[in-house]
Design an enzyme around this catalytic site. Structure first.
Site, mmCIF file in Angstrom:
data_model
loop_
_atom_site.group_PDB
_atom_site.id
_atom_site.type_symbol
_atom_site.label_atom_id
_atom_site.label_comp_id
_atom_site.label_asym_id
_atom_site.label_seq_id
_atom_site.Cartn_x
_atom_site.Cartn_y
_atom_site.Cartn_z
ATOM 1 N N SER A 227 2.327 -3.170 4.904
ATOM 2 C CA SER A 227 1.932 -4.205 5.850
ATOM 3 C C SER A 227 3.205 -4.800 6.437
ATOM 4 C CB SER A 227 1.111 -5.276 5.114
ATOM 5 O OG SER A 227 0.811 -6.351 5.975
ATOM 6 N N LYS B 196 0.571 -0.846 8.772
ATOM 7 C CA LYS B 196 -0.300 -1.906 9.297
ATOM 8 C C LYS B 196 0.578 -2.954 9.955
ATOM 9 C CE LYS B 196 -2.568 -5.657 6.805
ATOM 10 N NZ LYS B 196 -3.482 -5.945 5.674
ATOM 11 N N LEU B 197 0.274 -3.228 11.224
ATOM 12 C CA LEU B 197 1.036 -4.221 11.978
ATOM 13 C C LEU B 197 0.261 -5.522 12.030
ATOM 14 C CD1 LEU B 197 2.024 -2.023 15.072
ATOM 15 C CD2 LEU B 197 3.363 -2.389 12.974
ATOM 16 N N LYS B 198 0.933 -6.612 11.722
ATOM 17 C CA LYS B 198 0.315 -7.927 11.885
ATOM 18 C C LYS B 198 0.361 -8.280 13.369
ATOM 19 C CE LYS B 198 -0.553 -9.176 7.582
ATOM 20 N NZ LYS B 198 -1.902 -9.558 7.141
ATOM 21 N N ASP C 103 -3.759 -5.994 11.836
ATOM 22 C CA ASP C 103 -4.420 -7.082 11.103
ATOM 23 C C ASP C 103 -4.134 -8.398 11.822
ATOM 24 O OD1 ASP C 103 -5.528 -8.853 9.305
ATOM 25 O OD2 ASP C 103 -4.266 -8.279 7.602
ATOM 26 N N ASN D 223 -5.579 -11.419 10.925
ATOM 27 C CA ASN D 223 -5.812 -12.594 10.072
ATOM 28 C C ASN D 223 -6.555 -13.703 10.829
ATOM 29 O OD1 ASN D 223 -2.953 -11.550 8.544
ATOM 30 N ND2 ASN D 223 -4.673 -12.146 7.239
ATOM 31 N N GLU E 132 -8.291 -5.179 11.551
ATOM 32 C CA GLU E 132 -8.691 -5.969 10.389
ATOM 33 C C GLU E 132 -8.841 -7.443 10.774
ATOM 34 O OE1 GLU E 132 -5.899 -5.339 7.240
ATOM 35 O OE2 GLU E 132 -6.633 -6.981 6.017
ATOM 36 N N ASP F 298 -11.705 -8.480 6.071
ATOM 37 C CA ASP F 298 -10.899 -8.888 4.913
ATOM 38 C C ASP F 298 -11.415 -10.265 4.475
ATOM 39 O OD1 ASP F 298 -8.930 -9.841 3.180
ATOM 40 O OD2 ASP F 298 -7.241 -9.472 4.485
ATOM 41 N N LYS G 198 -10.134 -6.819 -1.869
ATOM 42 C CA LYS G 198 -9.087 -7.516 -2.629
ATOM 43 C C LYS G 198 -9.780 -8.206 -3.794
ATOM 44 C CE LYS G 198 -6.072 -8.723 1.278
ATOM 45 N NZ LYS G 198 -5.756 -9.810 2.240
ATOM 46 N N GLY H 69 -3.653 -6.213 -0.180
ATOM 47 C CA GLY H 69 -2.571 -6.747 -0.990
ATOM 48 C C GLY H 69 -2.360 -8.210 -0.682
HETATM 49 C C1 NPQ Z 1 -3.764 -9.589 4.452
HETATM 50 N N1 NPQ Z 1 -1.750 -9.408 3.005
HETATM 51 O O1 NPQ Z 1 -4.104 -8.441 4.314
HETATM 52 C C2 NPQ Z 1 -2.746 -10.280 3.550
HETATM 53 C C3 NPQ Z 1 -2.277 -11.535 4.089
HETATM 54 C C4 NPQ Z 1 -1.364 -12.366 3.281
HETATM 55 C C5 NPQ Z 1 -0.119 -7.664 2.664
HETATM 56 O O2 NPQ Z 1 -0.897 -8.235 4.753
HETATM 57 C C6 NPQ Z 1 0.900 -15.609 0.183
HETATM 58 C C7 NPQ Z 1 -0.386 -15.446 -0.293
HETATM 59 C C8 NPQ Z 1 1.301 -14.917 1.274
HETATM 60 C C9 NPQ Z 1 -1.262 -14.605 0.361
HETATM 61 C C10 NPQ Z 1 0.813 -13.341 3.071
HETATM 62 C C11 NPQ Z 1 -0.957 -8.460 3.577
HETATM 63 C C12 NPQ Z 1 0.421 -14.057 1.939
HETATM 64 C C13 NPQ Z 1 -0.881 -13.908 1.486
HETATM 65 C C14 NPQ Z 1 -0.103 -12.515 3.720
HETATM 66 C C15 NPQ Z 1 -1.748 -13.054 2.157
HETATM 67 O O3 NPQ Z 1 -4.341 -10.254 5.302
HETATM 68 MG MG MG Z 2 -5.812 -8.866 5.994
#
Ligand code: NPQ
Ligand code: MG
Length: 367
Positions: A133, A159-161, A187, A189, A212, A237, A261, A289
């Protein structure tokens, strides 16, 4: 083989580089572990909550409170992971708190039973494909360089945010630079609204594996509509907090892929149920993750080794996040990470790392 004590451990580990998402930037990982100490073995569970309630409404200090006041009192010397989760049903929400207590109880009971978490959950793989990620970078040049480094390390999926203002161009650039063969997904978020549907439709040109969580956690209707409008598969997610929400989202066609998750759905037992449902329905799943250290990463590997996990997940090597992990580091080999196959989750904190952490609470259990 009875339980004796539940301990809470706190600490933090710096990230090797800042991790920026649409909800914020993290430079270190604040940590909470549950340590379930039994007569002959002990087990560890890692809490995935962040310091602030920005990924979801849960946050670390609140987990400490919920675990101490409401969850530990449900545990006695004979409690199992299964009986604990059942008894915790009246406690609403608080998935991440329940999940880390359950994980610690599972680890200790599986050690008592001399079986691995992977075997207990029904794993069919001895290693899992590793994806990465990639956080939002300061420039497209930085993004190209960072993605290039991860591909060179062997990650099989990127995976690109994304967030409004840094999305289409970013995907176009990475496709152009690394070609159409790269397994690529994005992703958000929850950073968009359904009013962005025609904007997000531009992503359809780039053959992404999925998008995502484009819309807010509660916007099920929005995800249903968006899924009709765009051809890129929608993956949920944050919206999926249980077997029930997973089933609802699939029945209503709000998504066609699910990111599982364990922390977000209240534990590994619930995560397995979601996996089983998706496997039965032919819905692809992958393991997400939460910047876990080796404790959470080990347990996630056991889950990701189940047959329904057909897409590469976000379980990267320890070095993706930490210069030194709390356990022996997980490493990537030919794009894969080995699933621990010794008892329980297969790992425990290294004494010299644990020495930097603090035991902040200890609860003696009664019969
Ligand atoms: C996701 N994780 O899939 C999350 C988002 C994420 C690896 O992209 C602290 C606690 C920092 C939870 C950063 C990845 C975080 C966190 C990112 C969750 O959306
Ligand atoms: Mg996510």
């Amino acid at each position: 083989m009875a339980l004796r004590t539940i301990e809470l451990w706190r600490g933090g580990i710096d990230l090797v580089s800042p991790f920026r998402t649409s909800f914020g930037t993290d430079t270190s990982r604040d940590l909470l572990y549950v340590h379930a100490v039994g007569d002959s073995n002990s087990g560890w569970g890692e809490c995935v909550a962040g310091v602030e309630p920005n990924y979801s409404s849960e946050y670390l200090e609140n987990c400490v409170e919920v675990i101490s006041r409401f969850l530990v009192p449900l545990i006695n010397r004979d409690t199992t992971a299964e009986s604990f989760i059942k008894s915790a049903t009246p406690i609403r929400g608080n998935y991440m708190s329940k999940a880390c207590v359950e994980a610690a109880l599972l680890d200790v009971q599986l050690r008592d039973q001399n079986i691995s978490m992977a075997k207990f959950l029904g794993a069919t793989k001895s290693r899992v494909a590793s994806g990465v990620s990639v956080g939002i970078q300061n420039s497209l040049d930085d993004l190209v360089r960072v993605v290039g480094e991860y591909i060179a390390q062997g990650y099989v999926r990127v995976k690109l945010k994304i967030e409004p203002g840094t999305d289409i161009e970013l995907v176009r650039t990475i496709r152009k630079e690394f070609g159409d063969e790269l397994l690529l997904q994005v992703d958000a978020n929850a950073a968009y609204t359904i009013a962005d549907a025609s904007h997000l439709k531009q992503l359809d040109a780039f053959n992404l594996l999925l998008i995502e969580q484009p819309l807010p956690e509660d916007d099920l209707a929005g995800h249903i509509e968006l899924s009709r409008v765009i051809s890129t598969p929608v993956c949920l997610d944050e919206s999926v907090t249980s077997l029930d929400t997973a089933r609802g989202a699939l029945d209503l066609k709000a998504c066609s892929v699910i990111n599982i998750k364990p922390g977000r759905v209240g534990g590994y037992l619930e995560a397995k149920k979601i996996h089983d449902l998706c496997l039965e329905r032919g819905v692809p799943v992958w393991c997400g993750g939460m910047l876990e250290t080796g404790i959470g990463r080990a347990a996630n590997l056991a889950l990701a080794a189940l047959p329904g996990f057909t897409l590469p997940g976000d379980i990267s090597a320890s070095a993706r996040y930490f210069a030194r992990d709390i356990t022996e580091p997980f490493v990537i080999k030919n794009g894969h990470i080995d699933v621990p196959n010794t008892v329980g989750i297969g790992v425990a904190p290294l004494p010299e790392m644990l020495a930097k952490f603090k035991k902040t609470a200890s609860f003696n259990l009664s019969a």
